[in-house]
Design a protein around this motif. Structure first.
Motif, PDB file in Angstrom:
ATOM      1  N   ALA A 285       0.824  -1.210   0.000  1.00  0.00           N
ATOM      2  CA  ALA A 285       0.000   0.000   0.000  1.00  0.00           C
ATOM      3  C   ALA A 285       0.858   1.259   0.000  1.00  0.00           C
ATOM      4  N   LEU A 286       1.943   1.233   0.732  1.00  0.00           N
ATOM      5  CA  LEU A 286       2.832   2.388   0.750  1.00  0.00           C
ATOM      6  C   LEU A 286       3.533   2.552  -0.592  1.00  0.00           C
ATOM      7  N   ALA A 287       3.902   1.435  -1.221  1.00  0.00           N
ATOM      8  CA  ALA A 287       4.555   1.508  -2.521  1.00  0.00           C
ATOM      9  C   ALA A 287       3.633   2.057  -3.593  1.00  0.00           C
ATOM     10  N   TRP A 288       2.321   1.981  -3.388  1.00  0.00           N
ATOM     11  CA  TRP A 288       1.361   2.519  -4.366  1.00  0.00           C
ATOM     12  C   TRP A 288       1.511   4.040  -4.491  1.00  0.00           C
ATOM     13  N   LYS A 289       1.907   4.677  -3.377  1.00  0.00           N
ATOM     14  CA  LYS A 289       1.996   6.131  -3.361  1.00  0.00           C
ATOM     15  C   LYS A 289       3.427   6.654  -3.400  1.00  0.00           C
ATOM     16  N   LYS A 290       4.356   5.915  -2.781  1.00  0.00           N
ATOM     17  CA  LYS A 290       5.700   6.435  -2.603  1.00  0.00           C
ATOM     18  C   LYS A 290       6.741   5.456  -3.151  1.00  0.00           C
ATOM     19  N   ALA A 291       7.805   6.023  -3.713  1.00  0.00           N
ATOM     20  CA  ALA A 291       8.945   5.229  -4.179  1.00  0.00           C
ATOM     21  C   ALA A 291      10.005   5.198  -3.085  1.00  0.00           C
ATOM     22  N   TRP A 292       9.620   4.637  -1.938  1.00  0.00           N
ATOM     23  CA  TRP A 292      10.537   4.558  -0.806  1.00  0.00           C
ATOM     24  C   TRP A 292      11.201   3.191  -0.824  1.00  0.00           C
ATOM     25  N   ARG A 293      12.357   3.146  -1.414  1.00  0.00           N
ATOM     26  CA  ARG A 293      13.003   1.860  -1.668  1.00  0.00           C
ATOM     27  C   ARG A 293      13.447   1.178  -0.379  1.00  0.00           C
ATOM     28  N   SER A 294      13.844   1.935   0.614  1.00  0.00           N
ATOM     29  CA  SER A 294      14.300   1.323   1.859  1.00  0.00           C
ATOM     30  C   SER A 294      13.188   0.509   2.503  1.00  0.00           C
ATOM     31  N   ILE A 295      11.933   1.001   2.414  1.00  0.00           N
ATOM     32  CA  ILE A 295      10.811   0.237   2.978  1.00  0.00           C
ATOM     33  C   ILE A 295      10.653  -1.079   2.237  1.00  0.00           C
ATOM     34  N   ASN A 296      10.748  -1.025   0.903  1.00  0.00           N
ATOM     35  CA  ASN A 296      10.607  -2.247   0.107  1.00  0.00           C
ATOM     36  C   ASN A 296      11.677  -3.272   0.470  1.00  0.00           C
ATOM     37  N   LEU A 297      12.906  -2.806   0.624  1.00  0.00           N
ATOM     38  CA  LEU A 297      13.982  -3.734   0.937  1.00  0.00           C
ATOM     39  C   LEU A 297      13.866  -4.311   2.342  1.00  0.00           C
ATOM     40  N   ILE A 298      13.395  -3.499   3.288  1.00  0.00           N
ATOM     41  CA  ILE A 298      13.207  -4.006   4.648  1.00  0.00           C
ATOM     42  C   ILE A 298      12.170  -5.130   4.641  1.00  0.00           C
ATOM     43  N   LEU A 335       6.902  -8.495  -6.478  1.00  0.00           N
ATOM     44  CA  LEU A 335       6.991  -8.149  -7.892  1.00  0.00           C
ATOM     45  C   LEU A 335       6.113  -6.940  -8.200  1.00  0.00           C
ATOM     46  N   ALA A 336       4.934  -6.893  -7.589  1.00  0.00           N
ATOM     47  CA  ALA A 336       4.087  -5.708  -7.762  1.00  0.00           C
ATOM     48  C   ALA A 336       4.761  -4.464  -7.197  1.00  0.00           C
ATOM     49  N   ILE A 337       5.445  -4.614  -6.069  1.00  0.00           N
ATOM     50  CA  ILE A 337       6.158  -3.471  -5.484  1.00  0.00           C
ATOM     51  C   ILE A 337       7.267  -3.005  -6.423  1.00  0.00           C
ATOM     52  N   ALA A 338       7.970  -3.939  -7.072  1.00  0.00           N
ATOM     53  CA  ALA A 338       9.023  -3.554  -8.014  1.00  0.00           C
ATOM     54  C   ALA A 338       8.450  -2.763  -9.185  1.00  0.00           C
ATOM     55  N   ILE A 339       7.292  -3.178  -9.679  1.00  0.00           N
ATOM     56  CA  ILE A 339       6.659  -2.447 -10.782  1.00  0.00           C
ATOM     57  C   ILE A 339       6.193  -1.071 -10.307  1.00  0.00           C
ATOM     58  N   LEU A 340       5.602  -1.009  -9.117  1.00  0.00           N
ATOM     59  CA  LEU A 340       5.155   0.285  -8.588  1.00  0.00           C
ATOM     60  C   LEU A 340       6.346   1.211  -8.351  1.00  0.00           C
ATOM     61  N   TYR A 341       7.456   0.669  -7.926  1.00  0.00           N
ATOM     62  CA  TYR A 341       8.639   1.513  -7.720  1.00  0.00           C
ATOM     63  C   TYR A 341       9.083   2.148  -9.036  1.00  0.00           C
ATOM     64  N   ALA A 342       9.059   1.368 -10.116  1.00  0.00           N
ATOM     65  CA  ALA A 342       9.402   1.938 -11.415  1.00  0.00           C
ATOM     66  C   ALA A 342       8.396   3.002 -11.843  1.00  0.00           C
TER      67      ALA A 342
END
Length: 939
Positions: A285-298, A335-342
């Motif tokens: 849900a956070l990745a939907w709005k923000k490209a905060w990569r540190s959160i994704n990696l954690i 994988l969805a988070i990776a696409i949202l990050y892009a």
């Protein structure tokens, strides 16, 4: 990350050390290092992605500044500023600043050099300083102390039984809510302080809810899930409201760390996985709005780390459905988070791609999936195909629905999908055919990358071919192969070698075209260096495939296997195959002007020498039939390559290698000739006679004599009349190759003279006409001739001036002296019946008397020779020997000899001394030129 590394590390160390302080300290140190490493890796990844797209920081305009009374006016950039000092300075006025004006530039400045990346030590000190001296150091320390205090409070209360568990958990939750409230209230006045408090409060709430649901039967599972969803949603809302990535990181890191901090087993597996899925949905849900990569990696590291740890220690077959569901959903989420990050990280040159998530999800997910389906037939193969289908479908969907900015993301997914298709081959077909398929696929990927000027497919192709080569090496010990040529081992080696050789041919034109990005330029530098090693690797794979086929075994009627060829035949066939392969490669290399292809043909001598050693170990001689045919073919090919290589030996290293080939061939010739003579000894059953003892010496004498006649004769002719190979390697054969052979001859002669008994069976012993003494005489004569031929060379060979010196002829004279003395000892042994033993020989009065007379005759001969040639040095040497004879007479012969032997000895020696005194008095000094004396003595 450093803060949470310190917290988690300290608590884990505390729990691991049973609440001892040293455990908390050590754990905190490890945690700080891990947190700093994770943060550095994340930042490096971001910088690498920026560099891949050529994104550079905008230049900051320089502002005028005054420092130390100097005003700097930056009109335009220039390499050397001109300094203008004021003409005069009045004492009454305050000091005026010196004006530094930068002259106008006439050409656009060069691109600024990329700043050097700080080292790991510098980054470590910088990270530690930033954390310790930041704006909220006290707050961070206070949170650590508070967190530990709450944990101690909970443990102490539980141990003492003071409060019910419900009250203890409520107090901990109240502390977390209080931190949240205070932090939110101070979000404007003290942002850093407020965010730290809110992060700690969220982590405490996670801890409380998880403990109440999983460790203590207080909250029902549905209620706990609802509360966790609310806490996760509230944390995400607070982070979005304050645009605080740090708060979100603290919240999610604390949430994921709760099971570890509590030190329990996490409760039922469904609860543990459900808890992690809720957190993962929060990350999504956070990745939907923000490209905060540190959160994704954690989230990624925590989710798959826990899954791997649980799978390795606690997995049971009855947990398959829950584990499989959790794994599938987690893979889809990230994988969805990776696409949202892009989607959320667009830049001027395209959208960023989180390679850590794309590749990490593939590797971790497939590894866990392979473990889950290990019990099913072809389970891992179907898992690989499933991941391949997922990535390929996503690649097509992203490419079709996205703009050009998604191209890199789609290509990365395509590469991962192709990789899983590649991986499915060995999992389905087995290792026997996998190497062949991967090698061909790697060559195809390299060709596509070369045609499209893309470095990643080329790198992938090289990597795939390397793995295929390793798989072929693993097949070399795969047991019997019934069919020749068309068997998995040889075909795999062939199909692994040919694509590698083809790739090496493409790499000859390196650097190949590329996109010009920073990674592409770095890879181009590597690619420019690997062309020659790739060819050598391909030739090695081809050679191993040939050796594997030659050494192939077939099933025997029993349970074992028998080789197709005997061991000696395998060695000979391998020698011919390798030398012929090197010759073919050299022919192709010269036709196509491909220099590296000629390299194997320059070291064929190693193959010949190694084969001879192997044959000798098997007691197999070179003249055995039909092995002699293989030797003729291999030596002929070697000489042909030696001749061809001499015409393009450019460079000092290559010329040295060629000289070693010529020189080493002479040494190998000694061994081959000795091997042929040994065969004659074996056929005649003469191993117990002196014939066998002088075989190697005879071979060395023969080769040295050939070198003296061949190379020594060429040295006397003009350079234009010399033919190959003496036209360019005369010194190599005449001096450098002959020196070790001469050393062998000298050492072998000395050993044979001292040790050989002279047994000439089946022939009788005849002085001077037996194998030992004939060989010793020939050896001494050849050594003298070799020395004279070297002295005749003008100018002398570099490093061989010592041959004409006094030491060389003294060594030869010493060898001759030993030969003559041992001749008398062998005569005494065979004709006088003295045992061939040092004590018996030296204890015999007859032998001692004979030695005395012999030494006297030798001294007489030396002195007569010196008198005729007017050489005082030789006369003095003879006189010294005569002194030794006199001493021996009085100290040895006088006491040991019998009456008759003593009389004969003294009379003969005395008479000989009279002859010497009459015919050979001391010659005058300086009657002959010194250099002429040397030559005459040498003669």
């Amino acid at each position: 990350m450093i803060l949470w590394g310190l917290i988690v590390g300290g608590l884990l160390g505390l729990f691991a050390a049973d609440f001892e302080q040293y455990g908390m300290i050590l754990g905190a140190i490890v945690g700080v290092g891990a947190g700093w490493g994770l943060r550095a890796a994340v930042r490096a990844e971001v910088r690498a992605m920026l560099a891949d797209r050529g994104v550079e920081a905008a230049p900051v305009p320089a502002e005028p500044a005054e420092r130390g009374g100097v005003r700097i006016v930056n009109e335009t950039a220039a390499p050397r500023p001109a300094v203008e000092a004021p003409v005069a300075v009045e004492p009454e006025r305050p000091p005026q600043p010196t004006v530094v004006r930068l002259p106008e530039r006439t050409a656009p400045p060069a691109a600024p050099a990329e700043p050097a990346e700080p080292g790991i030590v510098e980054r470590g000190f910088a990270a530690a300083r930033e954390w310790l001296l930041g704006g909220n150091t006290i707050v961070r320390a206070g949170l650590v102390v508070l967190f530990i205090g709450l944990a101690f409070l909970a443990r102490w209360a539980a141990g003492a039984g003071l409060l019910p568990i419900e009250v203890r958990l409520a107090l901990v939750a109240a502390a977390g809510i209080a931190l949240l409230a205070v932090g939110f209230n101070r979000r404007i006045a003290r942002p850093g302080f407020a965010l730290a408090l809110q992060g700690g409060g969220v982590a405490i709430l996670y801890l409380t809810i998880f403990a109440a649901a999983a460790l203590y039967p207080i909250l029902p599972l549905p209620g706990a899930f609802v509360l966790m969803v609310l806490v996760c949603a509230a944390a995400v809302a607070l982070a979005l409201l304050q645009d605080a990535q740090g708060l979100a990181a603290a919240a999610f890191a604390g949430g994921y760390a709760v099971p570890l901090l509590l030190g329990g087993d996490g409760g039922p597996v469904a609860v543990m996985f459900g808890y992690h899925l809720l957190l993962n949905f929060g990350v999504l849900a956070l990745a939907w709005k923000k490209a905060w990569r540190s959160i994704n990696l954690i989230g990624f590291a925590a989710t798959f780390g826990v899954a791997v740890l649980w799978g390795a220690t606690s997995y049971q077959p009855q947990d398959y459905a829950v584990a499989q569901s959790f794994l599938i959903v987690s893979v889809l989420i990230y994988l969805a988070i990776a696409i949202l990050y892009a989607r959320n990280s667009e830049s001027r040159v395209g959208r960023f791609v989180d390679s850590s998530l794309l590749f990490g999800t593939a590797l971790a997910g497939f590894g866990l999936e392979a473990g889950l389906v290990a019990a099913f037939d072809y389970g891992a193969a179907f898992a690989a195909l499933g991941f391949a289908a997922l990535y390929l479908v996503l690649a097509v969907a992203v490419r079709r629905r996205g703009d050009d900015g998604y191209r890199l993301l789609a290509e990365t997914m395509l590469a991962v999908g192709v990789g899983f298709v590649t991986l499915a081959i060995p999992l389905a077909l087995g290792a026997r055919w996998t190497g062949s398929a991967w090698a061909l696929e790697g060559a195809g990927a390299f060709w596509v990358g070369m045609r499209q000027a893309r470095w990643m497919p080329r790198a992938f192709g090289l990597l795939l071919q390397g793995v295929a080569a390793l798989m072929f090496l693993a097949l070399l010990d795969s047991g019997p192969q019934a069919l020749p040529i068309v068997n998995p081992v040889f075909l795999t080696g062939l199909l692994a070698a040919l694509p590698v050789l083809l790739t090496a041919w493409w790499l000859r034109a390196a650097p190949l075209p590329h996109s010009g990005s920073l990674p592409a330029r770095a890879y181009a530098g590597v690619e420019a260096m690997v062309g020659k090693p790739v060819f050598l690797a391909g030739f090695l794979l081809w050679s191993l495939a040939l050796i594997a086929e030659i050494c192939r075994t077939v099933p025997s009627p029993g349970d074992g296997a028998v080789p197709v060829f005997a061991a000696a035949t395998q060695q000979l066939l391998t020698m011919v195959a390798l030398v012929a392969s090197a010759g073919a490669a050299a022919l192709v290399g010269r036709r196509l002007r491909w220099d590296v292809a000629t390299w194997p043909g320059r070291v064929t001598l190693v193959v010949l020498a190694g084969t001879w050693v192997g044959q000798a170990a098997l007691n197999h001689h070179i003249l055995y039939h039909p092995g002699w045919i293989a030797w003729i073919v291999a030596i002929g090919l070697h000489l042909h390559l030696l001749h061809a290589n001499d015409h393009d030996a450019e460079g000092a290293g290559r010329r040295l290698l060629q000289r070693l080939g010529h020189v080493g061939g002479v040494w190998l010739a000694v061994a081959l000739l000795a091997d042929a003579l040994w065969l004659g000894i074996d056929r005649a059953a003469l191993w117990d006679s002196s014939w066998a003892g002088v075989v190697f010496l005879v071979a060395a004498v023969a080769v040295l004599a050939l070198l003296v006649l061949w190379a020594g004769g060429a040295a006397r002719r003009p350079a234009g009349e010399r033919r190959w190979p003496l036209d360019r390697h005369l010194a190599g054969y005449h001096a450098q190759a002959a020196l070790p052979v001469a050393t062998l001859v000298y050492g072998g002669s000395l050993a044979a003279a001292l040790l050989a008994e002279g047994d000439a069976a089946p022939l009788p012993y005849v002085p001077l006409l037996n194998p030992v003494e004939l060989t010793l005489a020939l050896a001494l004569a050849v050594l003298v001739l070799w020395r004279r031929s070297l002295i005749a060379v003008a100018p002398p060979y570099a490093g061989f001036g010592w041959v004409a010196g006094r030491g060389a002829w003294m060594a030869l004279a010493g060898l001759g002296f030993v030969d003559v003395n041992m001749l008398w000892l062998r005569f005494a042994h065979h004709y006088l019946g003295v045992a061939w033993d040092a004590d018996a020989l030296l204890g015999s009065a007859v032998v001692e008397a004979g030695l005395t007379i012999l030494w006297t005759l030798l001294s007489l001969g030396l002195m007569l020779f010196a008198h005729r040639r007017a050489h005082r040095g030789v006369w003095i040497a003879g006189a010294a020997l005569l002194v030794v004879v006199i001493l021996k007479l009085f100290f040895v012969d006088l006491s040991n000899a019998s009456g008759g032997a003593r009389i004969v000895t003294f009379i003969v020696v005395g008479a000989l001394m009279l002859v010497v005194g009459y015919f050979a008095p001391l010659p005058p000094r300086g009657d002959a030129p010194k250099d002429e004396e040397t030559k005459e003595v040498a003669a």
